[in-house]
Design an enzyme around this catalytic site. Structure first.
Site, PDB file in Angstrom:
ATOM      1  N   GLY C 154     -27.554 -91.873   1.536  1.00  0.00           N
ATOM      2  CA  GLY C 154     -27.913 -93.255   1.847  1.00  0.00           C
ATOM      3  C   GLY C 154     -29.400 -93.498   1.649  1.00  0.00           C
ATOM      4  O   GLY C 154     -30.203 -92.557   1.617  1.00  0.00           O
ATOM      5  N   CYS C 155     -29.771 -94.751   1.509  1.00  0.00           N
ATOM      6  CA  CYS C 155     -31.167 -95.084   1.205  1.00  0.00           C
ATOM      7  C   CYS C 155     -32.086 -94.739   2.380  1.00  0.00           C
ATOM      8  O   CYS C 155     -33.095 -94.054   2.214  1.00  0.00           O
ATOM      9  CB  CYS C 155     -31.294 -96.538   0.791  1.00  0.00           C
ATOM     10  SG  CYS C 155     -30.556 -97.712   1.940  1.00  0.00           S
ATOM     11  N   PHE C 156     -31.739 -95.231   3.580  1.00  0.00           N
ATOM     12  CA  PHE C 156     -32.566 -94.886   4.746  1.00  0.00           C
ATOM     13  C   PHE C 156     -32.531 -93.380   4.987  1.00  0.00           C
ATOM     14  O   PHE C 156     -33.545 -92.762   5.348  1.00  0.00           O
ATOM     15  CB  PHE C 156     -32.062 -95.613   6.001  1.00  0.00           C
ATOM     16  CG  PHE C 156     -32.701 -96.945   6.255  1.00  0.00           C
ATOM     17  CD1 PHE C 156     -34.079 -97.099   6.185  1.00  0.00           C
ATOM     18  CD2 PHE C 156     -31.935 -98.057   6.584  1.00  0.00           C
ATOM     19  CE1 PHE C 156     -34.683 -98.334   6.444  1.00  0.00           C
ATOM     20  CE2 PHE C 156     -32.529 -99.285   6.851  1.00  0.00           C
ATOM     21  CZ  PHE C 156     -33.902 -99.431   6.774  1.00  0.00           C
TER      22      PHE C 156
END
Lengths: 342, 342, 342, 342
Positions: C154-156
């Site tokens: 995921g990005c975060f």
């Protein structure tokens, strides 16, 4: 000020024009909001819809269906297409004696044919159409003073007319090419592809080229005020900002004249119009009820710039200006304020 | 690809057009940046000026005064007004044998009188003016192929001509009213009141109405390509975005015609122009070297929309297109890429 | 380059990560997009969904249901929660022999319990979970090289781990307080209240404080890589920009050490991580696949800054980095490019 | 309202805090601006500097050197570092009898050593330092009521203290990690690289990490109000918006407690502080003088969110709140307004 406060009720509390109406009423010395109505928002407090109103307004939103019981001095309608007409009908049936001003589009056009043509909707109460005056004070001030029922103009229609009518009523041009850029607040509070942050940021996008529904009002006014028809070619554009309409109106003069003289004479004694020595900036009017107008001539070519806040002079601000006139107050009462300058 | 790489040098590494030139050269299969020159930035590495180039370019910027020693296959000039002419003079004096392309304005106009008139500067080397071809490939492709010296058009001049010339060369209109909105990158990397975030955000502001310096190029091209003069009334506008020019060109056709046929025939075989079924969006071209064009007609009224990236088709992208032609490569080589779509 | 091109197919063409995957593949010297699949977008051409791809990609989107017939060297999945697992199942059932990389969240967590816990969905194919490697190359490079099935982080989760793991694996801190601000592209292409231009502009708004679903991945990785658990208190924030995640990770060191040494040793030979001498800017990574990291110490207090493009190192860019490893290419192949710098 | 108007003069008309002071005074029922002073702007009308004030303020700006002649009930100073002290000296020398409030930084610190340390300037009039009260009404209300000389806190200092002091005075934590993001208006009206639209748009950038000058005030207040010192690690960040400060304050509680009880007891009877059920949004306070505070706890970890308008509660709005107290008016007089909500 010892003036007795005039009580107003607002229908349509959660949309942007309702929200902005409340913002203007914060500062108004005479009007006092006594009740607000909403549909889906009914039962909530104003500050649960707009947290910025915490500590400012603590009212609970009443069900729109209860509007028939309203007895305020004025009712302000900030409702979607077709819903204002229903509300007016209901109020009048119930014997409401006060004034009504509609920020929406239901009473701007004089005939149900025009309404059908421009909004693609059968008007629910065409019998009520001729009771309403068209609320563009700069060109209709005398009819509005003391009036009971007023239809507030559309945002683009306001900007176009303020730039165009001085030329049209003096028959100074035959075709006007208009590019008008509007902020995202013009699309309302519902999420939609045209207001998606990812696509609207840093973008410009035209829509409804030559066929925006506000051209209906403009044509109607040209028919009333201008001897000869002027051809209007209008390109509406979505811009990457929230508030405001910024517009250029360009064409050729068909006689030599000084636009400064024309504009100064037309807007003499128009407190909400500010004439500028150059094309106006958008930011200068954002958050205010002023319309700023500037122009440039080069031989016969002209470009007129008009800047308004679509929610100010284009909606709630102009509505207050009209309401002032309806109650015989100076039209600028409570409106000589700047917005957030930055 | 087994093609021998063509070596290019860049003068003006720290300005926005120099920065953008390097961005396009990241992806180019044939051109290879061998040296970069700068004035105040000399001695620094590229990534200390533009941290985004860390891991991409590791060159140190050389002093601009050393340009005379350059012997690359081509020199790209991305310098302020008047500085390009000096650099060209220096290169030629030193016996430089390669090609030169100037992204700046020094060689766009054919006479020193025009230069003085539009830039308010005496041209430092008027004797060099006639060596340069005007680099708008869509209207000058054959002259550019194999050419040694090319002047890249201005950003507004590119957008105006791409929209206007198809009509002008076919004598289809007599006056065109133009509103063109440009991003802040057009004002360069130096801080100034017109690029202050606090005032540019959510704002639109016209400037140099009817007298922008790019009208010089446009008039010159109209004189060459169009039998009859067309009157051009241009309102340049600063917009609240970084990249791009979005423009409407409006007027009346003086004969019935189908603009689709006109544009399709003019831009047949123009790989960097994309014709659209409606007015184009700005975002679609941001970061790319494409120009997008769409139009709408209503009886005789027309509105043409043109969208370019002012740093792409309006500067570095078009420069690459010209450089491709100068080296007899397909003009779209290394350019058929989108920018950041969001 | 004479390398035979590796053929890839993309499922999920119209979402932002699919769109961005195509953007990266424009520049890639080895991977070639041969087919794209979509659900609602099937039957349309790519450039009708993203007009910026006109002149770049001319493929028609195939129905997602036909994915079972795919036989490309690799399939890239850019699908919503739960849809990737179904597509993988279908591919494997149909005897697909190639590689698969999932940009979505279906194969990041190792157990269906964790999936249920963090995504509130029953995993449709838990039996497939252990086939996938977690694609954070900086901490898992050897497992990824030659791997057949990879789950992209995921990005975060990517930003948090890049800043946190160097400290966690060295047991240098016990609690990290994180504020991470993300762009609107993180919310996807569907219009929603959180991505409305009128409310997102000039705003910052926290959401899912202490309970963002990416904490599942982070916790799983901490369990694998760090001897002692580190407490992570994460405040995700929506920011007024389209691309990127900008994050501060703060806390106290529980032993004296020089963070520069730590980071330099961990990211030695990590071509997509750029260590900075100060906290990084967001703009520097926008449009690129780089992660930029900087830090500041004051006695025992530290603040680490991490900047990534949520669609680059946070999604499609990291996916390409993983795909490079899966095909035993240098992990930075096709990725050493800046984005639009402005 | 029959209240006699209190006359105020403003020094520093053209900077942002002066501009914003005038914006608040538009709505104030008691204070009346009678004269404005400026340096470079002297001789101009207010609306030539801020065109949004056309039709609102028509004063001409007087030369700052004439301030000594001023005899208004209060003088508001909105001047750069070091200039306020000079103006105060001049006023007192000339026998000025009214009240003075300084929006700038000259009288916030109690010792000239601190001033030198944090501002790197020798204080021009250290003998005047102890005459001024520190104007954070929520923690100093009684000293401010009726006070003659007040120093308005810094914008970051206000946000930090409002979030931090409730914990610090109750000794609930020992280290607080702060990330605070500020709008471009905090950098003032002069153009500079940090406020260039092209680089600030879509960007986030930290500066002065751990050493912002407002930490001087914060430390001084902690020394006065909190028994034990709290360590404050502050990362200031430039954000892509014009107005506001949005801040997270994170750390661990050193005893179990309910933050709701703490904040509610501290801000009981604080009309300009609004406690929120979740971390506040920035937009909700933009243009207003409110501070919005929310918090989240997870075991011992806490994150407190504070949102203020840096020009509102962070400058001109708080100044009005202080001025109200100085004249023994209710502190919220003229301030219970929202800004532009959109």
């Amino acid at each position: 000020m010892s003036t007795k406060r005039i009580q107003v009720a607002l229908a349509g509390a959660s949309g942007y024009t309702g929200m902005e109406t409340l913002r203007y009423l914060q500062y108004h010395p005479v009007f006092e909001v006594v009740r607000v109505y909403g549909n889906q928002s009914a039962g909530n407090t104003l500050d649960s819809i707009y947290p910025a109103y915490a500590g400012v307004y603590d009212m609970t939103i009443l069900p729109l269906d209860d509007i028939a019981l309203e007895n305020a001095d004025a009712v302000i309608l900030a409702l979607p297409h077709g819903r204002s007409a229903a509300a007016v009908y209901k109020l009048l049936q119930a014997g409401y004696k006060g004034k009504i001003i509609d920020i929406g589009s239901d009473f701007r056009l004089k005939t149900s044919e025009d309404y059908l043509n421009w909004y693609n909707l059968k008007h629910p109460h065409p019998e009520l159409l001729d009771r309403f005056s068209y609320g563009l004070p700069e060109f209709n001030r005398f009819a509005l003073r003391g009036s009971d029922y007023v239809a507030n103009p559309g945002c683009f229609a306001t900007a176009i007319q303020l730039g165009l009518l001085p030329l049209a009523i003096n028959a100074l041009t035959s075709t006007v090419h208009i590019t008008g850029i509007t902020g995202s607040s013009g699309s309302g509070a519902s999420a939609s592809p045209t207001t998606h942050f990812s696509t609207r940021t840093s973008n410009l996008k035209a829509y409804k080229v030559f066929r925006h529904q506000h051209l209906g009002e403009v044509g109607q006014q040209l028919g009333i005020l201008a001897e000869k028809n002027v051809s209007v070619a209008f390109t509406p554009v979505s811009g990457p900002f929230v508030r405001g309409i910024w517009m250029t109106l360009s064409g050729e003069l068909n006689q030599t004249c000084d636009l400064s003289e024309i504009f100064e004479s037309v807007y003499y004694n128009a407190p909400m119009v500010r004439l500028r020595s150059e094309l106006p900036e958008l930011k200068t009017v954002a958050g205010s009820a002023f319309a700023d107008i500037g122009w440039q001539q080069d031989a016969d070519n002209f470009t007129i710039g008009v800047a308004i806040d679509n929610m100010g002079k284009g909606a709630a601000g102009q509505m207050i200006q009209n309401l002032n006139l309806m109650f015989d107050l100076p039209e600028e009462t409570g409106l000589l304020h700047s917005g957030n300058i930055l």
